[in-house]
Enzyme design. Structure first.
Site, PDB file in Angstrom:
ATOM      1  N   HIS A 167       7.505   1.946   2.074  1.00  0.00           N
ATOM      2  CA  HIS A 167       7.929   3.342   2.006  1.00  0.00           C
ATOM      3  C   HIS A 167       6.812   4.250   1.519  1.00  0.00           C
ATOM      4  O   HIS A 167       5.784   3.804   1.001  1.00  0.00           O
ATOM      5  CB  HIS A 167       9.158   3.478   1.090  1.00  0.00           C
ATOM      6  CG  HIS A 167       8.906   3.161  -0.354  1.00  0.00           C
ATOM      7  ND1 HIS A 167       8.372   4.075  -1.241  1.00  0.00           N
ATOM      8  CD2 HIS A 167       9.127   2.033  -1.078  1.00  0.00           C
ATOM      9  CE1 HIS A 167       8.280   3.528  -2.440  1.00  0.00           C
ATOM     10  NE2 HIS A 167       8.713   2.291  -2.370  1.00  0.00           N
ATOM     11  N   CYS A 183       8.727  -2.919  -4.266  1.00  0.00           N
ATOM     12  CA  CYS A 183       8.491  -2.381  -2.927  1.00  0.00           C
ATOM     13  C   CYS A 183       7.015  -2.079  -2.714  1.00  0.00           C
ATOM     14  O   CYS A 183       6.249  -1.930  -3.666  1.00  0.00           O
ATOM     15  CB  CYS A 183       9.322  -1.119  -2.715  1.00  0.00           C
ATOM     16  SG  CYS A 183      11.107  -1.426  -2.584  1.00  0.00           S
TER      17      CYS A 183
END
Length: 207
Positions: A167, A183
């Site tokens: 992301h 992440c």
């Protein structure tokens, strides 16, 4: 002398094989001028002061020899690089931020979903660690301060949703560091570029 040269060549060949047949070199093409301000889906994405970002973490095409097919995404958490495999022994390389100690992960997954300006819902475990996030238990609206940034690629494996994402982030100064909750984060301008290249179903390898 010839014997010594042959031995050296053999050692180098073996080293390449043990390295997972991935060899990178200097940049073939840089995209330093692609970090300016832009309007994206109605959001005014600010410019990144790219001169403050280490050159090695700026988007660039590099030599990358691998047996993986073009379109594969390979993440190297140690070097803080993400490679999007291209034809002819090339890859688009992006600088990344990765999980801090205790939040690292590795393995194979696939891109199951892609979202532009996604909502962010903190996992229950994160809310337990950071109670101030309770207000986002039902999700945080998209926007410039949203931790997922401008784009998100959702990673699934045979067990379903891994909970991990590739992301964007508004925190461009976190690239090259280990400070996320697991992440893989990219600068917003880079995740937009990766989003446009990566297909749903693409294989993702985290070394």
């Amino acid at each position: 002398m010839h014997l010594k040269s042959a031995v050296i060549a053999a050692v180098l060949a073996l080293s390449s094989a043990l390295a997972g047949c991935s060899i990178t070199g200097g940049p073939m093409q840089m995209f330093t001028n692609d970090y300016g301000a832009r309007v994206d889906a109605g959001y005014q994405l600010p410019a990144i002061p790219i001169y403050k970002v280490d050159r090695k973490y700026q988007r660039q095409v590099v030599r990358y020899d691998t047996t993986e097919v073009p379109g594969t995404i390979i993440v190297d958490p140690q070097q803080k690089f993400l490679y999007f495999v291209m034809p002819d022994g090339k890859a688009m390389r992006y600088g990344i931020g990765v999980g801090r100690e205790g939040f690292e992960w590795k393995g194979n997954a696939r891109v199951a979903l892609k979202r532009e300006w996604p909502r962010w819902t903190p996992p229950r475990e994160m809310i337990q660690r950071q109670p101030e996030l309770t207000k986002y238990a039902n999700g945080m609206d998209p926007g410039l301060s949203n931790p997922l940034g401008a784009r998100a690629l959702y990673l699934f494996n045979k067990g379903g949703d891994t909970g991990y994402r590739l992301h964007g982030t508004p925190e461009w100064n976190s690239i090259g560091k280990a400070m996320s909750s697991g992440c893989i984060r990219l600068m917003n301008q880079d995740i937009i570029d990766l989003y446009n290249r990566a297909e749903v179903g693409a294989k993702v390898i985290v070394l």
